[in-house]
Design a protein around this motif. Sequence first.
Motif, PDB file in Angstrom:
ATOM      1  N   VAL A  18       0.839  -1.206   0.000  1.00 40.28           N
ATOM      2  CA  VAL A  18       0.000   0.000   0.000  1.00 40.28           C
ATOM      3  C   VAL A  18       0.873   1.255   0.000  1.00 40.28           C
ATOM      4  O   VAL A  18       0.618   2.209  -0.752  1.00 40.28           O
ATOM      5  N   LEU A  19       1.909   1.259   0.832  1.00 39.75           N
ATOM      6  CA  LEU A  19       2.816   2.417   0.865  1.00 39.75           C
ATOM      7  C   LEU A  19       3.531   2.596  -0.480  1.00 39.75           C
ATOM      8  O   LEU A  19       3.685   3.725  -0.959  1.00 39.75           O
ATOM      9  N   ALA A  20       3.966   1.507  -1.079  1.00 39.68           N
ATOM     10  CA  ALA A  20       4.660   1.604  -2.361  1.00 39.68           C
ATOM     11  C   ALA A  20       3.721   2.072  -3.467  1.00 39.68           C
ATOM     12  O   ALA A  20       4.125   2.851  -4.336  1.00 39.68           O
ATOM     13  N   TRP A  21       2.491   1.603  -3.446  1.00 36.10           N
ATOM     14  CA  TRP A  21       1.522   2.043  -4.452  1.00 36.10           C
ATOM     15  C   TRP A  21       1.313   3.555  -4.342  1.00 36.10           C
ATOM     16  O   TRP A  21       1.331   4.277  -5.333  1.00 36.10           O
ATOM     17  N   GLY A  22       1.117   4.050  -3.116  1.00 36.40           N
ATOM     18  CA  GLY A  22       0.948   5.489  -2.907  1.00 36.40           C
ATOM     19  C   GLY A  22       2.193   6.263  -3.291  1.00 36.40           C
ATOM     20  O   GLY A  22       2.112   7.326  -3.914  1.00 36.40           O
ATOM     21  N   GLY A  23       3.356   5.739  -2.932  1.00 36.75           N
ATOM     22  CA  GLY A  23       4.605   6.395  -3.304  1.00 36.75           C
ATOM     23  C   GLY A  23       4.810   6.425  -4.815  1.00 36.75           C
ATOM     24  O   GLY A  23       5.309   7.411  -5.367  1.00 36.75           O
ATOM     25  N   ALA A  24       4.440   5.345  -5.489  1.00 42.22           N
ATOM     26  CA  ALA A  24       4.577   5.302  -6.954  1.00 42.22           C
ATOM     27  C   ALA A  24       3.646   6.316  -7.616  1.00 42.22           C
ATOM     28  O   ALA A  24       4.019   6.957  -8.604  1.00 42.22           O
ATOM     29  N   ARG A  25       2.439   6.460  -7.068  1.00 40.25           N
ATOM     30  CA  ARG A  25       1.514   7.476  -7.616  1.00 40.25           C
ATOM     31  C   ARG A  25       2.105   8.867  -7.445  1.00 40.25           C
ATOM     32  O   ARG A  25       2.046   9.698  -8.353  1.00 40.25           O
ATOM     33  N   LEU A  26       2.653   9.140  -6.268  1.00 34.84           N
ATOM     34  CA  LEU A  26       3.264  10.442  -6.001  1.00 34.84           C
ATOM     35  C   LEU A  26       4.461  10.668  -6.924  1.00 34.84           C
ATOM     36  O   LEU A  26       4.596  11.738  -7.523  1.00 34.84           O
ATOM     37  N   TRP A  27       5.291   9.655  -7.062  1.00 39.75           N
ATOM     38  CA  TRP A  27       6.471   9.745  -7.910  1.00 39.75           C
ATOM     39  C   TRP A  27       6.059  10.014  -9.359  1.00 39.75           C
ATOM     40  O   TRP A  27       6.656  10.839 -10.037  1.00 39.75           O
ATOM     41  N   ASP A  28       5.036   9.326  -9.811  1.00 42.23           N
ATOM     42  CA  ASP A  28       4.574   9.489 -11.185  1.00 42.23           C
ATOM     43  C   ASP A  28       3.986  10.885 -11.414  1.00 42.23           C
ATOM     44  O   ASP A  28       4.057  11.413 -12.522  1.00 42.23           O
ATOM     45  N   SER A  29       3.424  11.490 -10.367  1.00 39.33           N
ATOM     46  CA  SER A  29       2.859  12.832 -10.525  1.00 39.33           C
ATOM     47  C   SER A  29       3.942  13.867 -10.815  1.00 39.33           C
ATOM     48  O   SER A  29       3.653  14.937 -11.347  1.00 39.33           O
TER      49      SER A  29
END
Length: 163
Positions: A18-29
């Motif tokens: 869950v943390l990695a998914w959220g971090g990946a979304r942030l990174w992609d933004s």
Amino acid sequence: MKQLHIKVLVGLFLAAGVLAWGGARLWDSFGTLVSVPMAAPIVLALIAAVLATMAFSFRSRLRAQRERRQGAKGVEPLFAARAVVFGQASALVAAPVAGLYGGVGAFLLTSGLELAPRRDQAIYAGLSVLAGAAVVIAAMFLERVCKLPEGEDNHDHPGASRA
């Protein structure tokens, strides 16, 4: 030594995912591509192979010792205990690492795989999750092989550790 619990490992996997998914979304933004190293599944697979090899070796040596075969080599109790600790530590690290790659892979799958780099990263992430699961399975198998039967202690059953 306490036994590994699958619930703890699954919890670590899910929390990291869950943390990695959220971090990946942030990174992609920010407009950059989330990166999964090609070495990640290879390293995890090597650790799983080492753990499985130790488990199968211990199992055959302990079986030969129980059957009192001529020339059977036992397992040094301290070596077995160290192997179990290595397996447990590997599983406790592999579960959240696989969760991290699982979260990144889930993000990549939901964001579209039209671009070849994203597709490659998703494949590496998926292979990393599989290799992490293999580490956990091999560690639990090693722990099971080295576990003493109930009611015995290390003096009655040489070559095994209490897990």
